[in-house]
Design a protein around this motif. Structure first.
Motif, mmCIF file in Angstrom:
data_model
loop_
_atom_site.group_PDB
_atom_site.id
_atom_site.type_symbol
_atom_site.label_atom_id
_atom_site.label_comp_id
_atom_site.label_asym_id
_atom_site.label_seq_id
_atom_site.Cartn_x
_atom_site.Cartn_y
_atom_site.Cartn_z
ATOM 1 N N ALA A 73 0.830 -1.214 0.000
ATOM 2 C CA ALA A 73 0.000 0.000 0.000
ATOM 3 C C ALA A 73 0.861 1.258 0.000
ATOM 4 C CB ALA A 73 -0.944 -0.005 1.196
ATOM 5 N N SER A 76 2.607 1.761 -3.207
ATOM 6 C CA SER A 76 1.685 2.225 -4.253
ATOM 7 C C SER A 76 1.513 3.732 -4.176
ATOM 8 C CB SER A 76 0.323 1.537 -4.115
ATOM 9 O OG SER A 76 0.426 0.167 -4.399
ATOM 10 N N TYR A 77 1.381 4.257 -2.957
ATOM 11 C CA TYR A 77 1.292 5.716 -2.784
ATOM 12 C C TYR A 77 2.574 6.379 -3.286
ATOM 13 C CZ TYR A 77 -2.662 4.736 0.344
ATOM 14 O OH TYR A 77 -3.841 4.305 0.881
ATOM 15 N N ASN A 91 -9.157 -0.789 -0.428
ATOM 16 C CA ASN A 91 -8.593 -2.111 -0.670
ATOM 17 C C ASN A 91 -9.746 -3.037 -1.008
ATOM 18 O OD1 ASN A 91 -7.434 -4.632 -0.579
ATOM 19 N ND2 ASN A 91 -6.443 -4.322 1.384
ATOM 20 N N THR A 148 -3.090 -7.065 -6.829
ATOM 21 C CA THR A 148 -3.939 -6.316 -5.911
ATOM 22 C C THR A 148 -5.125 -5.697 -6.642
ATOM 23 O OG1 THR A 148 -2.543 -4.361 -6.228
ATOM 24 C CG2 THR A 148 -2.052 -5.777 -4.331
ATOM 25 N N ALA A 150 -8.041 -2.584 -6.181
ATOM 26 C CA ALA A 150 -8.407 -1.366 -5.467
ATOM 27 C C ALA A 150 -9.651 -0.792 -6.112
ATOM 28 C CB ALA A 150 -7.280 -0.351 -5.489
#
Length: 155
Positions: A73, A76-77, A91, A148, A150
């Motif tokens: 996470a 990713s940011y 998520n 993943t 989102a």
């Protein structure tokens, strides 16, 4: 005058491309110990430095697999995976995770992320799927590969 491109439309045009590579994150013993305390997973291979040095096949303590996965996470940011016009990112889950190599205490990890798909789910809501490879510095095999999901909700 050309109309500005919606950042989500721009992202949709990136399907199949690498979104970016994150900065390195050091996974030190303090981080591992904090994760162990939070999850109550105090298995010696993670928290007993001396025993791990003596008895572990890795010669050191290693991060919990889920600790490494949880860093996806923040990485990713770091790469700016979500466009600025998205109000909320949730998520949505994982399609596939494989833990391939242990992350020894003191190692640095980073992530390469590729946009697999971006599909409309409802008005103003989009499901983004990324393939993420978490690399370990100076190691030939990655720590993990995770697909993943989102849910992006436009502001």
């Amino acid at each position: 005058m050309a109309e500005p491109v919606n950042p989500l439309e721009k992202l949709a045009g990136q399907v199949g491309n690498e979104i970016g590579v994150s900065s390195w994150i050091t996974v030190d013993q303090a981080m591992i110990d904090q994760f162990a305390a939070t999850t109550r997973d105090h298995q010696w291979i993670h928290v007993d430095v001396e025993r791990a040095r003596r008895e572990s096949p890795f010669g050191a303590t290693v991060a919990h697999g889920y600790l490494t996965l949880s860093l996806v996470a923040v990485m990713s940011y770091d790469i700016g995976a979500v466009p600025g016009d998205v109000g909320v990112t949730l998520n949505y889950g994982l399609d596939k995770v494989r833990f391939l190599s242990p992350v020894k205490a003191g190692s640095r990890v980073r992530m390469r992320s590729t946009l697999v798909s971006l599909e409309a789910k409802a008005p103003g809501q989009y499901l983004m799927k990324c393939s993420n490879i978490v690399e370990i510095e100076n190691e030939p095999r990655p720590a993990l590969i995770a697909e993943t999901l989102a849910l992006l909700i436009v502001a």
